[in-house]
Design a protein around this motif. Structure first.
Motif, PDB file in Angstrom:
ATOM      1  N   UNK A 662      10.470  -4.464 -15.744  1.00 41.87           N
ATOM      2  CA  UNK A 662       9.426  -5.480 -15.897  1.00 41.87           C
ATOM      3  C   UNK A 662       8.039  -4.841 -16.069  1.00 41.87           C
ATOM      4  N   UNK A 663       7.995  -3.525 -16.310  1.00 44.71           N
ATOM      5  CA  UNK A 663       6.709  -2.805 -16.345  1.00 44.71           C
ATOM      6  C   UNK A 663       5.737  -3.417 -17.346  1.00 44.71           C
ATOM      7  N   UNK A 664       6.192  -3.671 -18.557  1.00 48.04           N
ATOM      8  CA  UNK A 664       5.376  -4.331 -19.577  1.00 48.04           C
ATOM      9  C   UNK A 664       3.962  -3.753 -19.664  1.00 48.04           C
ATOM     10  N   UNK A 665       3.878  -2.454 -19.869  1.00 47.90           N
ATOM     11  CA  UNK A 665       2.558  -1.841 -20.047  1.00 47.90           C
ATOM     12  C   UNK A 665       2.002  -1.199 -18.793  1.00 47.90           C
ATOM     13  N   UNK A 666       2.519  -1.569 -17.613  1.00 51.56           N
ATOM     14  CA  UNK A 666       2.061  -0.901 -16.389  1.00 51.56           C
ATOM     15  C   UNK A 666       2.704   0.487 -16.320  1.00 51.56           C
ATOM     16  N   UNK A 698      -1.169  -8.130 -10.287  1.00 50.28           N
ATOM     17  CA  UNK A 698      -0.571  -9.340  -9.716  1.00 50.28           C
ATOM     18  C   UNK A 698       0.486  -9.910 -10.659  1.00 50.28           C
ATOM     19  N   UNK A 699       0.180  -9.882 -11.958  1.00 51.76           N
ATOM     20  CA  UNK A 699       1.139 -10.396 -12.940  1.00 51.76           C
ATOM     21  C   UNK A 699       2.425  -9.568 -12.895  1.00 51.76           C
ATOM     22  N   UNK A 700       2.280  -8.264 -12.687  1.00 52.55           N
ATOM     23  CA  UNK A 700       3.456  -7.393 -12.557  1.00 52.55           C
ATOM     24  C   UNK A 700       4.307  -7.841 -11.371  1.00 52.55           C
ATOM     25  N   UNK A 701       3.651  -8.093 -10.233  1.00 53.61           N
ATOM     26  CA  UNK A 701       4.400  -8.515  -9.041  1.00 53.61           C
ATOM     27  C   UNK A 701       5.078  -9.866  -9.263  1.00 53.61           C
ATOM     28  N   UNK A 702       4.429 -10.737 -10.032  1.00 52.77           N
ATOM     29  CA  UNK A 702       5.064 -12.018 -10.369  1.00 52.77           C
ATOM     30  C   UNK A 702       6.332 -11.784 -11.189  1.00 52.77           C
ATOM     31  N   UNK A 703       6.266 -10.809 -12.099  1.00 53.26           N
ATOM     32  CA  UNK A 703       7.459 -10.512 -12.910  1.00 53.26           C
ATOM     33  C   UNK A 703       8.576  -9.944 -12.035  1.00 53.26           C
ATOM     34  N   UNK A 704       8.190  -9.136 -11.035  1.00 49.27           N
ATOM     35  CA  UNK A 704       9.203  -8.609 -10.112  1.00 49.27           C
ATOM     36  C   UNK A 704       9.895  -9.777  -9.399  1.00 49.27           C
TER      37      UNK A 704
END
Ligand code: ZN
Ligand code: ZN
Length: 728
Positions: A662-666, A698-704
């Motif tokens: 779910x990294x999506x750029x991170x 935060x968006x990353x954590x939402x994807x997790x």
């Protein structure tokens, strides 16, 4: 009236879900409100929680709904505080109940019986005779009336001694009701402002009057009078019928500020860890009832249940202790900004060495900067002398630990009857014990950490977990009697200084001596009254203390922190040296600062010594931007820990796959073994997520979460740290 039952969602101090559903018994129907503390059955247990919502609705199906069994009518969180806590739980990724447990003191939640507050007031006009010890206690007492428990702590004494002083007429001991009369005796502060102070006060006052939410960064050199700005603004807010929060990194080490606050205002609560449960419960209820105008406290004081908060002040905003290192892992300064925004009130961040985050926010126009460049009392900041210890070792033809400059100046201090402070941020005698035959280094059996030798106790200790044992006579690996100690700690430094400077009396203040002698109050009091020429200590001596007779400050191994695996290492070193340098010569006599280091070219040291904060900040911000660290990135740290190394690794790698998916750029660094890979019998792996901003983090954590979250695995604990400060 509807036939539907009254249903409440209750947040309980458990990980995972934010709330659990209960029925409200009709006896409580009219009285129960959101924010109330209630007792609920949970499995076979009875737990406490807070009501989040309450409404008439269809009961949930699929399980038997149970009743709320008790209610503490005197513990109710105001709605604005509940909103802040809900924000915090979402942002820092813990359950609402876990956050509430961190925000509301346990004695309050558990309904400790309030204890009647007893106050000790000094009779300032007292002129009778006291024993030497009684006199010392009397001198140490603040002028303003103080809670009994606090008076005992500040003056390092007992109730029995205070009773004796009361018999002699030197103090009065009374209950709360009589405070007003006593206060009339308290000393009032002079209110002369410098132009800079006046500008700062006027600017914040405009935001106060306009009811505008605005963060201010009060950037004031040490001794420039930030406190007077705080207190004058507080007075305005209180006069308008609102309340003020004053957050400090540390209460015990800043007695002067607390005393000034108490001198100026009547209805003050100074929250500190020395309170009894009953006192704590009583204070909380008074704050909630609007009987307190100003709360002074450390990070958790942010959650004081004021009915109408009007101003939040965060002093020494750069201090790391604002970050809580256990659940809920919030940062009180950051949360103060959010809170002020929600409330529509100003927030004032003060520091002589602002954090890079705050400087960046100011440069982006999010914070307004107020500068205090002049010192009304202290004259000019001393120009520190930077000593290259490589040259020093060469010149002294040995492994020198103390430079000649510092020794010469210590001798002068002794001759002139002045005082000195020497700082070394490492306690014990030597941080390393190793064998000269086989090279084996003693390390903790529970941690991946070398043991520190403490000569006074003749022990070796682990500074991470507290494990200790006798200093072995032989090497545990090769049985040869060839163990040697390496490196310098405060214990050895104090001994060396006393040996090198004839007649120099040295007092050591670090976690060891504080534990032995019950508190820094006693040690600082002794130093203040001239019991020693030189104070040797860890960084706890660098905080907020004023000793008017101190004219020399030495920093030993000033570059030590630079080698730590931490992207804030340079910033911390800069702040420490700049802060300590500001402590010298605050009285009438000019001060000198001697800074010892091996890496004298390090920009953090050079800039601190040359008083060039802007140069340091510019260079450091550039590096942070280049390498993608805050304030140019949002960071999240995942830490896996458990007793089985194999399990920890397995789970970390498994979770790491999901994180990568779910990294999506991170950017995902790890999972890999943490820098301290074994701590308190736990094996540790970690991963660091670098996102473009806090928002994208935060968006990353939402994807997790959307991908199912990190599944709990037996025997392995996973901690999520949003905006981490510890990365080892
Ligand atoms: Zn050996
Ligand atoms: Zn250990």
């Amino acid at each position: 009236m509807s036939d539907l039952p009254l249903i409440a969602d209750v947040a309980i101090d458990l990980p995972g879900r934010d709330s659990y559903t209960y029925r409200v018994p009709e006896t409580l129907a009219g009285t129960l409100k959101p924010g109330d503390c209630v007792g609920v059955p949970f499995g076979p247990r009875r737990l406490r929680g807070f009501v989040i919502t309450i409404e008439r609705r269809e009961p949930p199906t699929g399980f038997t709904i149970r009743d709320i069994v008790s209610h503490q009518p005197e513990v109710r969180l105001p709605p604005h505080l509940l909103r802040l806590i809900a924000w915090g739980a979402r942002y820092y990724r813990c359950s609402l109940g876990e956050f509430l447990a961190g925000a509301v003191p346990a004695p309050v939640r558990e309904g400790a019986a309030p204890e009647r507050l007893v106050l000790v007031a000094k009779v300032t006009s007292f002129s009778g005779t006291l024993s030497k010890r009684q006199q010392a206690v009397w001198n140490a007492l603040p002028d303003a009336p103080t809670l009994l428990s606090e008076a005992c702590r500040v003056a390092a004494t007992t109730r029995a001694t205070l009773d004796k002083l009361a018999e002699a007429g030197a103090v009065t001991i009374t209950d709360d009701q009589q405070v007003r009369e006593i206060r009339l005796e308290a000393r009032q502060e002079r209110h002369a402002h410098t132009d800079e102070q006046q500008v700062a006060i006027d600017t914040v006052a405009q935001a106060l009057d306009a009811g505008r939410s605005q963060p201010f960064l009060l950037h004031g050199v040490t001794g420039s009078g930030k406190t007077l700005v705080y207190l004058d603004l507080a007075a305005r807010v209180i006069a308008a019928g609102k309340q003020v929060l004053l957050l400090l990194p540390e209460i015990a080490l800043t007695p002067q500020l607390a005393a000034r606050v108490r001198n100026r205002f009547e209805r003050v609560a100074v929250l500190h860890s020395g309170f009894t449960d009953g006192e704590r419960a009583d204070q909380w209820r008074k704050v909630a009832a609007g009987q307190i105008d100003l709360v002074v406290g450390t990070r958790s004081a942010l959650f004081a249940p004021f009915p109408r908060p009007g101003l939040i002040i965060v002093d020494e905003e750069h201090e790391q202790s604002y970050k809580q290192e256990s659940v809920p892992r919030y940062h009180a300064r950051d949360l103060a900004i959010v809170y002020a925004g929600q409330l529509g009130i100003p927030v004032l961040l003060g520091s002589a060495t602002p954090s890079l985050e705050s400087v960046h926010n100011a440069r982006q126009g999010r914070y307004r900067v107020l500068s205090l460049k002049n010192r009304p009392l202290g004259g000019k900041l001393p120009a520190p002398i930077l000593i290259d210890m490589r040259e020093e070792c060469h010149a002294q033809k040995r492994t020198a630990t103390i430079c000649r400059e510092l020794l010469t100046r210590l001798k002068q201090v002794k001759e002139n009857g002045e005082q000195a402070i020497v700082l070394l941020n490492r306690r014990g005698w030597s941080p390393v014990v190793s064998c000269q035959s086989c090279g084996h280094t003693l390390s903790c059996t529970s941690c991946d950490i070398s043991l520190t030798y403490h000569r006074g106790a003749e022990k070796v200790k682990c500074h991470y977990c507290g494990t200790e044992g006798p200093m072995p006579r032989k090497c545990p690996a090769c049985s040869q009697p060839t163990l040697s100690t390496f490196g310098l700690g405060t214990e050895q430094l104090a001994t060396q200084l006393a040996a090198e400077v004839p007649g120099l009396s040295v007092l050591r203040v670090d976690a060891d001596t504080v534990a032995e002698r019950q508190g820094h109050a006693k040690l600082f009091q002794a130093f203040s009254s001239g019991a020693a020429d030189c104070l040797v200590g860890t960084q706890m001596v660098a905080k907020g203390l004023d000793f008017p007779r101190v004219t020399l400050v030495g920093i030993v191994a000033a570059d030590r922190g630079l080698s730590l695996p931490d992207f804030r290492a340079a910033e911390r070193t800069f702040q420490l040296v700049a802060q300590v340098a500001g402590r010298a010569g605050r009285g009438e006599r000019p001060g000198t600062v001697v800074v010892q280091a091996f890496d004298t070219e390090a920009p953090a040291l050079r800039c601190a010594v040359d008083h060039m904060p802007k140069t340091f900040v510019d260079a450091e911000l550039k590096l942070r931007e280049q390498y993608g660290y805050p304030p140019y990135a949002g960071l999240i740290r995942f830490l896996w820990s458990g007793e089985s190394a194999a399990n920890v690794q397995l789970v970390a790698l498994k979770h790491g796959e999901l994180l990568t998916r779910v990294a999506d750029g991170c950017v995902i660094l790890g999972p890999n073994p943490a820098a301290v890979a074994f701590l308190k019998d736990q094996h540790r792996w970690h991963a660091l997520i670098k996102a473009g901003s806090r928002g994208t983090a935060q968006a990353f954590l939402d994807r997790v979460d959307a991908a199912g979250g990190l599944k709990k695995e037996k025997g392995v604990h996973v901690a999520i740290d949003v905006d981490p400060y510890q990365t080892s």
